[in-house]
Design a protein around this motif. Structure first.
Motif, PDB file in Angstrom:
ATOM      1  N   UNK A   2       0.869  -1.290   0.022  1.00  0.00           N
ATOM      2  CA  UNK A   2      -0.069  -0.116  -0.002  1.00  0.00           C
ATOM      3  C   UNK A   2       0.842   1.329  -0.040  1.00  0.00           C
ATOM      4  N   UNK A   3       0.392   2.412   0.086  1.00  0.00           N
ATOM      5  CA  UNK A   3       0.991   3.792   0.007  1.00  0.00           C
ATOM      6  C   UNK A   3       2.204   3.524   1.007  1.00  0.00           C
ATOM      7  N   UNK A   4       1.940   3.139   2.248  1.00  0.00           N
ATOM      8  CA  UNK A   4       2.842   3.370   3.323  1.00  0.00           C
ATOM      9  C   UNK A   4       3.252   1.807   3.821  1.00  0.00           C
ATOM     10  N   UNK A   5       3.444   0.821   3.295  1.00  0.00           N
ATOM     11  CA  UNK A   5       3.532  -0.685   3.601  1.00  0.00           C
ATOM     12  C   UNK A   5       4.401  -1.363   2.461  1.00  0.00           C
ATOM     13  N   UNK A   8       6.349   8.829   6.645  1.00  0.00           N
ATOM     14  CA  UNK A   8       4.935   9.440   6.780  1.00  0.00           C
ATOM     15  C   UNK A   8       4.951  10.034   5.240  1.00  0.00           C
ATOM     16  N   UNK A   9       5.754   9.988   4.465  1.00  0.00           N
ATOM     17  CA  UNK A   9       5.516  10.592   2.971  1.00  0.00           C
ATOM     18  C   UNK A   9       5.460   9.277   2.227  1.00  0.00           C
ATOM     19  N   UNK A  10       5.427   8.255   2.514  1.00  0.00           N
ATOM     20  CA  UNK A  10       5.276   6.983   1.689  1.00  0.00           C
ATOM     21  C   UNK A  10       6.476   6.397   1.546  1.00  0.00           C
ATOM     22  N   UNK A  11       6.657   5.565   0.707  1.00  0.00           N
ATOM     23  CA  UNK A  11       7.649   4.756   0.222  1.00  0.00           C
ATOM     24  C   UNK A  11       8.632   5.231  -0.977  1.00  0.00           C
ATOM     25  N   UNK A  12      10.169   5.375  -1.044  1.00  0.00           N
ATOM     26  CA  UNK A  12      10.910   5.759  -1.606  1.00  0.00           C
ATOM     27  C   UNK A  12      12.162   4.919  -1.706  1.00  0.00           C
ATOM     28  N   UNK A  13      12.689   4.854  -2.738  1.00  0.00           N
ATOM     29  CA  UNK A  13      14.091   4.123  -3.172  1.00  0.00           C
ATOM     30  C   UNK A  13      15.023   5.010  -2.606  1.00  0.00           C
ATOM     31  N   UNK A  14      16.016   4.393  -1.930  1.00  0.00           N
ATOM     32  CA  UNK A  14      17.272   5.168  -1.389  1.00  0.00           C
ATOM     33  C   UNK A  14      18.507   4.728  -2.120  1.00  0.00           C
ATOM     34  N   UNK A  15      18.160   4.238  -3.179  1.00  0.00           N
ATOM     35  CA  UNK A  15      19.128   3.894  -4.341  1.00  0.00           C
ATOM     36  C   UNK A  15      20.031   2.714  -3.864  1.00  0.00           C
TER      37      UNK A  15
END
Length: 204
Positions: free
Chosen positions: A39-42, A186-193
């Motif tokens: 989901x957006x944060x999971x 809190x802003x969601x899921x992002x790639x950190x490279x």
């Protein structure tokens, strides 16, 4: 041989997974994606038998999305972890168990905190501040224990993750050169490279 790493801080979670797809002594791919966004944060990071990991992660993903469509709100990370653990346990007692190890990371908007859950193929489920799957865990858990603090910034958290990957590159006989990293906050899921062992000064 696969390795999953997870570290939970006060307001975010970092999850890293190696990019190797191997069977026996053969490496099939150096760019395997072991994350599944629920989901957006999971999200979950999955290791194990390749067919089982794909089928089980997609099954959990679609059912969590179905729950959102029916109820118009998403499952919390804790509820999603219990749902996933129950399915693992039910299939474990059937003729077709799933050979999957998982790390589930999420951010709870109600409790305003990050969550990290450790699950294995025997349907064990426990909430932890940091954890690992695979042989890499033998070398990284002590590093996490020595340097972990729940209030580390994202930059400091990435440095800790790099220390862990560096230990794997230095100590583990199996070659795991690349780790993909994701963050959940809190802003969601992002790639950190990616963290590449050849870029780390692991033999100094």
């Amino acid at each position: 041989m696969e390795c999953l790493l997870g570290i939970r801080f006060n307001d975010y979670v970092l999850v890293a997974a190696d990019a190797i797809d191997a069977r026996s002594i053969v490496v099939n791919s150096h760019n395997e994606e072991k994350f599944c966004i629920l989901s957006d944060k999971l999200l979950i990071a999955v290791s194990g038998e390749s067919g089982d990991t794909t089928q089980f992660s997609e099954y959990i993903q679609k059912n969590i999305q179905l729950y959102k469509m029916r109820n118009e709100y998403e499952l919390s990370p804790k509820a999603a972890a219990h749902f996933t653990r129950r399915n693992l346990a039910e299939y474990l007692r059937s003729r077709t168990p799933y050979n999957c190890n998982l790390l589930m990371a999420g951010y709870d908007d109600v409790e305003k905190k990050a969550d990290l859950f450790f699950m294995d193929y025997l349907a064990t489920c426990v909430e932890l501040p940091y954890c690992a799957h695979g042989y890499g865990g033998y070398f990284t858990l002590s590093t996490m224990d020595a340097y972990y603090k729940p209030d580390l910034s994202q930059a400091e958290g990435m440095e800790l993750m790099k220390k862990c990957v560096g230990e794997i590159g230095k100590r583990l006989v199996i070659n795991l050169p690349r780790f993909k990293v994701r963050i959940v906050d809190k802003d969601g899921i992002r790639s950190m490279g990616e963290i590449n062992t050849k870029d780390l000064k692991i033999f100094d």
